[in-house]
Every structure is written in structure tokens, then in C-alpha cells.
Design a protein around this motif. Structure first.
Motif, mmCIF file in Angstrom:
data_model
loop_
_atom_site.group_PDB
_atom_site.id
_atom_site.type_symbol
_atom_site.label_atom_id
_atom_site.label_comp_id
_atom_site.label_asym_id
_atom_site.label_seq_id
_atom_site.Cartn_x
_atom_site.Cartn_y
_atom_site.Cartn_z
ATOM 1 N N ILE A 218 0.820 -1.121 0.118
ATOM 2 C CA ILE A 218 -0.116 0.077 0.119
ATOM 3 C C ILE A 218 0.765 1.309 -0.069
ATOM 4 N N LYS A 219 0.613 2.213 -0.802
ATOM 5 C CA LYS A 219 1.212 3.372 -0.781
ATOM 6 C C LYS A 219 0.172 4.539 -0.774
ATOM 7 N N TRP A 220 0.644 5.670 0.167
ATOM 8 C CA TRP A 220 -0.296 6.642 0.400
ATOM 9 C C TRP A 220 0.431 7.925 0.541
ATOM 10 N N VAL A 221 -0.207 8.957 -0.196
ATOM 11 C CA VAL A 221 0.308 10.270 -0.134
ATOM 12 C C VAL A 221 -0.648 11.179 0.708
ATOM 13 N N PRO A 222 -0.402 11.306 2.019
ATOM 14 C CA PRO A 222 -1.569 12.001 2.811
ATOM 15 C C PRO A 222 -1.292 13.584 2.373
ATOM 16 N N ALA A 223 -0.204 13.920 2.160
ATOM 17 C CA ALA A 223 0.159 15.476 1.784
ATOM 18 C C ALA A 223 1.604 15.466 1.351
ATOM 19 N N TYR A 224 1.700 16.410 0.149
ATOM 20 C CA TYR A 224 3.018 16.314 -0.097
ATOM 21 C C TYR A 224 3.914 17.404 0.573
ATOM 22 N N PRO A 225 4.994 17.029 1.042
ATOM 23 C CA PRO A 225 6.103 16.106 0.345
ATOM 24 C C PRO A 225 6.183 14.724 1.142
ATOM 25 N N LEU A 226 5.084 14.210 1.620
ATOM 26 C CA LEU A 226 5.264 12.814 2.320
ATOM 27 C C LEU A 226 4.645 11.920 1.784
ATOM 28 N N VAL A 227 5.205 10.655 1.462
ATOM 29 C CA VAL A 227 4.871 9.639 1.121
ATOM 30 C C VAL A 227 5.000 8.215 2.146
ATOM 31 N N LEU A 228 4.116 7.602 2.484
ATOM 32 C CA LEU A 228 4.140 6.392 3.174
ATOM 33 C C LEU A 228 3.651 5.189 2.634
ATOM 34 N N MET A 229 4.695 4.239 2.729
ATOM 35 C CA MET A 229 4.218 2.833 2.130
ATOM 36 C C MET A 229 4.393 1.721 3.181
ATOM 37 N N GLY A 230 3.718 0.719 3.003
ATOM 38 C CA GLY A 230 3.826 -0.559 3.795
ATOM 39 C C GLY A 230 3.401 -1.665 2.920
ATOM 40 N N ALA A 231 3.988 -2.541 3.428
ATOM 41 C CA ALA A 231 3.851 -4.253 2.656
ATOM 42 C C ALA A 231 3.841 -5.187 3.571
ATOM 43 N N ILE A 232 3.114 -6.413 3.212
ATOM 44 C CA ILE A 232 3.197 -7.579 4.026
ATOM 45 C C ILE A 232 3.234 -8.686 2.799
ATOM 46 N N THR A 233 4.334 -9.548 3.083
ATOM 47 C CA THR A 233 4.403 -10.671 2.126
ATOM 48 C C THR A 233 5.065 -11.820 2.775
ATOM 49 N N ASP A 234 5.186 -13.101 2.241
ATOM 50 C CA ASP A 234 5.551 -14.210 2.622
ATOM 51 C C ASP A 234 7.233 -13.818 2.930
ATOM 52 N N ASP A 235 7.841 -14.524 3.861
ATOM 53 C CA ASP A 235 9.204 -14.234 3.976
ATOM 54 C C ASP A 235 10.159 -15.104 3.327
ATOM 55 N N ASN A 236 9.784 -16.195 2.701
ATOM 56 C CA ASN A 236 10.813 -17.135 2.047
ATOM 57 C C ASN A 236 10.265 -17.466 0.764
ATOM 58 N N PRO A 237 10.783 -16.794 -0.173
ATOM 59 C CA PRO A 237 10.203 -16.951 -1.649
ATOM 60 C C PRO A 237 10.432 -18.343 -2.196
ATOM 61 N N THR A 238 11.414 -18.892 -1.662
ATOM 62 C CA THR A 238 11.685 -20.175 -2.526
ATOM 63 C C THR A 238 11.415 -21.629 -1.567
ATOM 64 N N ARG A 239 10.850 -21.302 -0.438
ATOM 65 C CA ARG A 239 10.282 -22.403 0.641
ATOM 66 C C ARG A 239 11.583 -23.092 1.136
ATOM 67 N N GLY A 240 12.564 -22.633 1.045
ATOM 68 C CA GLY A 240 13.899 -23.430 1.576
ATOM 69 C C GLY A 240 14.118 -23.096 2.916
ATOM 70 N N PRO A 241 14.986 -23.964 3.444
ATOM 71 C CA PRO A 241 15.409 -23.702 4.950
ATOM 72 C C PRO A 241 16.350 -22.483 4.867
ATOM 73 N N PHE A 242 16.724 -22.076 6.322
ATOM 74 C CA PHE A 242 17.705 -20.686 6.246
ATOM 75 C C PHE A 242 19.119 -21.107 5.502
ATOM 76 N N TYR A 243 19.614 -22.191 6.169
ATOM 77 C CA TYR A 243 21.003 -22.719 5.389
ATOM 78 C C TYR A 243 20.729 -23.828 4.779
ATOM 79 N N SER A 244 21.341 -23.763 3.220
ATOM 80 C CA SER A 244 21.059 -24.921 2.427
ATOM 81 C C SER A 244 22.146 -25.058 1.581
ATOM 82 N N ASP A 245 22.541 -26.197 1.086
ATOM 83 C CA ASP A 245 23.669 -26.253 -0.116
ATOM 84 C C ASP A 245 23.057 -26.035 -1.481
ATOM 85 N N ILE A 246 21.648 -26.193 -1.533
ATOM 86 C CA ILE A 246 21.008 -25.725 -2.984
ATOM 87 C C ILE A 246 20.808 -24.283 -2.895
#
Length: 478
Positions: A218-246
Motif C-alpha cells: 500500500i502506498k499513500w500520499v497524505p500530503a506532499y511532500p510526504l509518502v508512506l508505504m507499507g507491505a506484507i509478504t511471505d518471508d520465504n520466496p523459495t520455500r527453503g531452509p535458512f541454511y542450504s547447500d542448494i
């Protein structure tokens, strides 16, 4: 830089609001080597200019597609790199990438106002100079990412209230909007894009090029010159463990895992736009625009302790299980400053720009707890080459407290193989030449100290000499 922006097929940011959802820049699918314009509160989709693309109007196809609300961006990057001294194995390598992005303006397509559909894909090829020859923590290029042919982003954006509010939903790459410096993005070293403090401390490096993650922004411009942004996503794009040989690209070679496994990644940023000239010298002074940002992230996943194992013992101990203890949650805070510091005269393209970015995070869960990059870009200073840019930048990262303590443990217990921890430093000197409106050449020089962040190679037991790297990037817009 304004001339370069026009050549790459996107408009210069303005403070007016757009009629639809925020339009991604053509360079949003490029991780480095392209200076970005200041992303002002609204960005108006520019009219397509066939002279800035190698294929021109493509026999009328682009004009016909534009009437249907469709725009296709095709960009190709070819890079030659050479390690001339130091590192692991001096010698040359090649890497390259082709990116295709399709934008659909829903108003032109079927009358739905303020909507935008974005689909992009990548074909990444070549070998890794960083991994095979240099051995550095920070990759010499953002394109040094592992071979794959993959979906990059797939999202729908909707603008509200004259586009003062903009929402995207789909698979999103966060580093095109968050934690980014428009001046640092000109440099080729990957750390000037998505820094080491995120790429090494998050699962698969987080949702950053060439990976995206399921989520919303989400991106919101309440008043110039201020811009506020926020996001929520999955934290693991490739489903792998933190440490991996792959590698992450091998684990998800097509970009279609659409992972929802693991934790949630929350990211927020506030941006403030200012004209330093008006603040210092009054209304009549040549404009010196700047962007000041503050932001942070929180990841609800589980992250490995850098000193203790899952039994409460020391990881450095010969009797350790070798499995780290995992803590829940992780965080990072950052500041980014992009500021024009000199302009020859009003409206002049001859400018000098400064950037700096600093991050700080937890020293228990993260191997690197602090990082800083800084540099200067010089635009249009060479006579007769108003669209060319010269840049020099430096960056380094600092180890967290538990990583340092773990190394001391290895010396005390006799299990050390990599020597002392040392902060890796790198400096880059680069020059981007606009050969034609659709072709950019960028010769590049980089020098690395304390390669790999240790005093010696753990495989050979020998010290790694400081590395000298030269390269050439060629970017073509079709």
C-alpha cells in the motif's frame, strides 16, 4: 540523469498524481546499472517513444497494442567481467539477462478506471565471477544471481482518490520500492541495490530481485511532500531452509512456487521530499531535489542464533550438534538519503548527487548487524555528453556480536578454519555512456578488501589477497 530516463522509456517523476495505479518504471526489472528518478508521490505513464527502443514502433505493433492498453518492455543486459588480481582464481566470466514486462492499463483495455496489471519474466544466464573467482560477500553485479528462466512479478495495482492511495496485490519484489536509493541504483555491485544486511539475513535473501513473494503493498500520499508505504509478504520466496547447500534459484528455478510457507514479512517506509536549495539559498536558487527515507522491517519467522546450538551449547564446540538454536522474529531499521548537492544553473542537466544508506539490526540472529554505503554521481559533466554519468561509491558491513563471539570460541576451542572476522569493503568507479537512445555501455572498476569477511580461505588456510575487478555492462532496450 533526466536524458537517460527518457531513453529508457519512462517519465521523470513529478509531484502531480497519476490517473491510475502507480506505474512501475521500465527499470524495475533491472537490479543495478540504471539510475532511477526520484520516485515522487505520483508517476504518470509517459507516451511511448519509439526512438528510445531498438525495434522502434515494431511495424505499428506498439501503437496498436497501446490503443488496447498494452505496453511491452523488453530489455537485454550483457556483462563481461574479469578478476585481474587477488581473490581466488583470476580470470574472465560472462553473465547476462533478458527481461520482458507486460503492462495492461485497465481503463484503455475495458473501461475500468485506475487499474494496472503487471507481469514480468527473466532469463538469467552465465557464470558467477563472485562465487567462482572472487569469493566476496558482495556480488560484483546484481545479475550475478544464478542461471534460471523465471516469472519475476505478477500483480494487480488499483489507484484510489486520484491515486493518492495505491494498492498492489500479487507476487511482489520489495526492493524496487523499499530500501532503495535512486543514486545507488546506478552502480553495478549488488550491495548498492538490496544490501547484504537483508540478502544474507533473510530467507533466500527475502523478496528481492530475482525473487518475488506473495503479498500486498500500500502506498499513500497524505500530503506532499510526504509518502508512506507499507507491505506484507511471505518471508520465504523459495520455500527453503535458512541454511542450504542448494541455491535459491535451483530450489525454485521457475519463480512459480508462490510460497506461503514460513513467516510473514512486514515492511514500512516514510519518504520526505525536499529542495535543499530553497532551504539554504531561497526560491531563486537552482533546484536541488532530495529524498530522505526512514524505514524498517519485521519478520515473524525463525532465525538462527550465531553462537549457540539447539542444545544450548556452543556451535564452535567439537561436541556441538551443529544445529543452531532458532529465535522467533527478526527486525531491521534503515535510513536512505539521496540529495542533489550541486547544479550548474536552473534547469541544467549538469549535477552532482550524493547518497548514503545505513542499516542496523539484531546482532544475535544476524551475521551482519550494521551496514553502510555512500557515494557520488556526476551527471552531464563531460562536454558533448549530457546524458552520461560518472559515479564512485563505497560500502561495507559489520558483524553482529554473536558472530564475533562465535569466532572467538573457535580460536579458544581449536576449531577455527577461517581466521579472524574482518569487514569486507568494496569501492566502485563506473562510467555510463549513452551510445544511442536505446543502448547504454558501462565500463566498471571495483576493488575489494578483506574478501569473504575473513582473514583466510577456510578451504586452503591461505590469506585471500585484495581483489581487482574490471567489467563492461551493455544494456539494450528493445
Amino acid at each position: 540523469m533526466v536524458g537517460i530516463f527518457a531513453m529508457l522509456g519512462f517519465g521523470v517523476a513529478t509531484v502531480t498524481t497519476a490517473s491510475g495505479a502507480s506505474v512501475p518504471l521500465a527499470t524495475d526489472i533491472l537490479p543495478s546499472g540504471v539510475p532511477l528518478p526520484s520516485p515522487a508521490p505520483g508517476l504518470v505513464l509517459p507516451a511511448e517513444d519509439p526512438t528510445t527502443e531498438l525495434l522502434g514502433n515494431a511495424g505499428g505493433a506498439r501503437e496498436w497494442l497501446a490503443k488496447k492498453g498494452i505496453r511491452i518492455n523488453i530489455q537485454d543486459v550483457e556483462e563481461l567481467w574479469g578478476l585481474t588480481s587477488g581473490g581466488l582464481h583470476p580470470g574472465p566470466t560472462y553473465d547476462g539477462m533478458t527481461a520482458v514486462a507486460l503492462l495492461l492499463d485497465t481503463k484503455r483495455a475495458f473501461g475500468w478506471h485506475d487499474g494496472l496489471l503487471n507481469i514480468s519474466a527473466l532469463q538469467i544466464r552465465g557464470r558467477s565471477l563472485t562465487g567462482e573467482r572472487l569469493g566476496a560477500l558482495n556480488a560484483v553485479s546484481g545479475y550475478d544471481a544464478g542461471r534460471s528462466t523465471r516469472l519475476f512479478e505478477l500483480w494487480y495495482g488499483q489507484g484510489f482518490f486520484g491515486n493518492r492511495l495505491d494498492i498492489r496485490v500479487g507476487t511482489i519484489d520489495l526492493d524496487t520500492e523499499f530500501l532503495v536509493s535512486q543514486n545507488a541504483s546506478f552502480f553495478l555491485n549488488s550491495s548498492f541495490g538490496w544490501p547484504l544486511s537483508t540478502s544474507s539475513n533473510l530467507y533466500s535473501g527475502g523478496p528481492s530481485w530475482p525473487f518475488s513473494a506473495v503479498g500486498a503493498r500500500i502506498k499513500w500520499v497524505p500530503a506532499y511532500p510526504l509518502v508512506l508505504m507499507g507491505a506484507i509478504t511471505d518471508d520465504n520466496p523459495t520455500r527453503g531452509p535458512f541454511y542450504s547447500d542448494i541455491s535459491a534459484t535451483q530450489r525454485d528455478p521457475t519463480g512459480t512456487s508462490f510460497s506461503t510457507k514460513g513467516g510473514a514479512l512486514f515492511m514500512g517506509e516514510a519518504q520526505f521530499w525536499m529542495d535543499a536549495a530553497q532551504q539554504l539559498a531561497g526560491q531563486d536558487a537552482p533546484a536541488l531535489p532530495g529524498t530522505w527515507k526512514i524505514g524498517g522491517l519485521y519478520d515473524s519467522g525463525h532465525f538462527p542464533d550465531q553462537r549457540y546450538d539447539d542444545q544450548g551449547g556452543l556451535l564452535a564446540s567439537p561436541n556441538s550438534s551443529g544445529n543452531p538454536y532458532y529465535h522467533q522474529g527478526n527486525w531491521l531499521a534503515y535510513v536512505v538519503i539521496d540529495q542533489m548537492v550541486w547544479r550548474e544553473s536552473k534547469g541544467s542537466s549538469k549535477t552532482i548527487n550524493f547518497f548514503t544508506r545505513a542499516t542496523i539490526n539484531d546482532g544475535v540472529r544476524n551475521r551482519f548487524s550494521k551496514e553502510i554505503q555512500s557515494g557520488l554521481t556526476f551527471d552531464g559533466l563531460i562536454p558533448g555528453h549530457s546524458d552520461d554519468t560518472i559515479g564512485i561509491a563505497w560500502g561495507t558491513s559489520f558483524y553482529g556480536s554473536r558472530a564475533i563471539e562465535n569466532t572467538r570460541d573457535t580460536f579458544r576451542l581449536g576449531t577455527n578454519s577461517a581466521g579472524h572476522l574482518k569487514s569486507e569493503h568494496h569501492v566502485e568507479l563506473t562510467y555510463q555512456a549513452a551510445i544511442t537512445p536505446y543502448l547504454l555501455l558501462q565500463p566498471d572498476f571495483q576493488y575489494f578488501w578483506n574478501i569473504g569477511g575473513t582473514s583466510k580461505n577456510s578451504d586452503t588456510g591461505q590469506a585471500i589477497k585484495n581483489g581487482t575487478v574490471i567489467g563492461l555492462n551493455m544494456t539494450t532496450t528493445f
